[in-house]
Design a protein around this motif. Structure first.
Motif, short mmCIF file in Angstrom:
data_model
loop_
_atom_site.label_atom_id
_atom_site.label_comp_id
_atom_site.label_asym_id
_atom_site.label_seq_id
_atom_site.Cartn_x
_atom_site.Cartn_y
_atom_site.Cartn_z
N ILE A 182 34.58 40.29 40.64
CA ILE A 182 33.29 40.22 41.34
C ILE A 182 32.27 39.45 40.51
O ILE A 182 31.53 38.60 41.03
N ALA A 183 32.24 39.72 39.22
CA ALA A 183 31.30 39.03 38.34
C ALA A 183 31.56 37.53 38.32
O ALA A 183 30.63 36.72 38.35
N GLN A 184 32.83 37.16 38.29
CA GLN A 184 33.17 35.73 38.26
C GLN A 184 32.80 35.05 39.57
O GLN A 184 32.18 33.99 39.59
N LEU A 185 33.15 35.65 40.69
CA LEU A 185 32.84 35.05 41.98
C LEU A 185 31.33 35.01 42.23
O LEU A 185 30.81 34.09 42.87
N SER A 186 30.63 36.00 41.70
CA SER A 186 29.18 36.09 41.92
C SER A 186 28.39 35.11 41.07
O SER A 186 27.16 35.03 41.20
#
Length: 254
Positions: A182-186
């Motif tokens: 999630i952190a990477q995609l966000s």
């Protein structure tokens, strides 16, 4: 042994890609196909209904195939419509063989006897799960990691409710992996990505993440992509690139 004609109508329950791939990721796409053998007469549904999300996860198979190549990862794709039997549902739950999907009744699933339920389990469900399980067991025996990534898609609108997310990352025990993705995609400020949306994860509602993942100590996540974003080749390319980058970034977290 099935006759030649019968084998054509009943292909192997699972399509396996890149079985010797060296990636720690093992890709799963349970809802890759809307295929229903002719003898079922489309379960009483029209062609337009079988092209909808109720029969399969639109775009998910294309993303899975592309990711398998980019990551050098093995991949397991279901070859039958989830309307026959859902590979991502425990066999005892009501929607394992759905009587109704979203707002659409499925006439061909009404009043099934035990023999027909068992037949679908033996022809579709168990062969898929057994092949995936054997693959994971062999990798473990070879001293390799198993990091499960299931690829699904969801509709922009469900029962009249708009869904604003572009994607969701579903997980239970794999907190570090899920939150890392999630952190990477966000990092893309234009993306709306969140944890356990538009669905949650539970032993009553999910199969692969629980049985092949959490229960065996294999980190496991399910990625849901809104299906209008991967309904054409350009969208598939864009999201395959996003997921490849995100997965490579979190490989050490698993």
């Amino acid at each position: 042994m099935l006759s030649e004609a019968r084998a054509i109508e009943w292909p192997a329950a699972v399509e396996v890609l890149n079985e010797s791939g060296r990636s720690p990721f093992v890709l799963i796409c349970e809802h890759a196909s809307n295929y229903i053998p002719p003898e079922y007469r489309q379960l009483g549904l029209h062609d337009k209904e079988l092209a909808r999300h109720i029969a399969w996860d639109i775009g998910a198979a294309d993303v899975t195939r592309a990711l398998s190549k980019r990551l050098n990862a093995s991949a397991f794709l279901g070859r039958y419509s989830r309307l026959l039997i859902d590979l991502n549902r425990p066999l005892h739950v009501a929607d394992s063989i759905p009587l109704r999907s979203e707002a659409t009744d499925v006439p061909g699933n009404l009043s099934l006897d035990a023999a027909e339920r068992e037949r679908r389990q033996q022809m579709i469900f168990h062969p898929f799960q057994d092949r995936l399980r054997a693959h994971l067991e062999q990798r473990t025996a070879d001293g390799r990691r198993n990091v499960l990534v299931a690829v699904h898609s969801f509709t922009p609108v469900y029962l009249g409710q708009q869904r604003s997310w572009h994607a969701g990352v579903l997980f239970d025990k794999a907190q570090a992996l899920g939150q890392g993705l999630i952190a990477q995609l966000s990092k893309d400020p234009l993306l709306n990505v969140d944890a356990n949306v538009p669905y949650g994860v539970s032993a009553e509602a999910d199969y692969a993440l629980v049985v092949h993942g959490d229960q065996l100590g294999n980190p496991a996540v399910l990625i849901e992509i809104r299906n209008d974003l991967i309904a054409d080749p350009d969208g598939v390319e864009v999201w395959t690139a996003k997921l490849e980058q995100a997965l490579r970034s979190v490989e050490s977290l698993s």
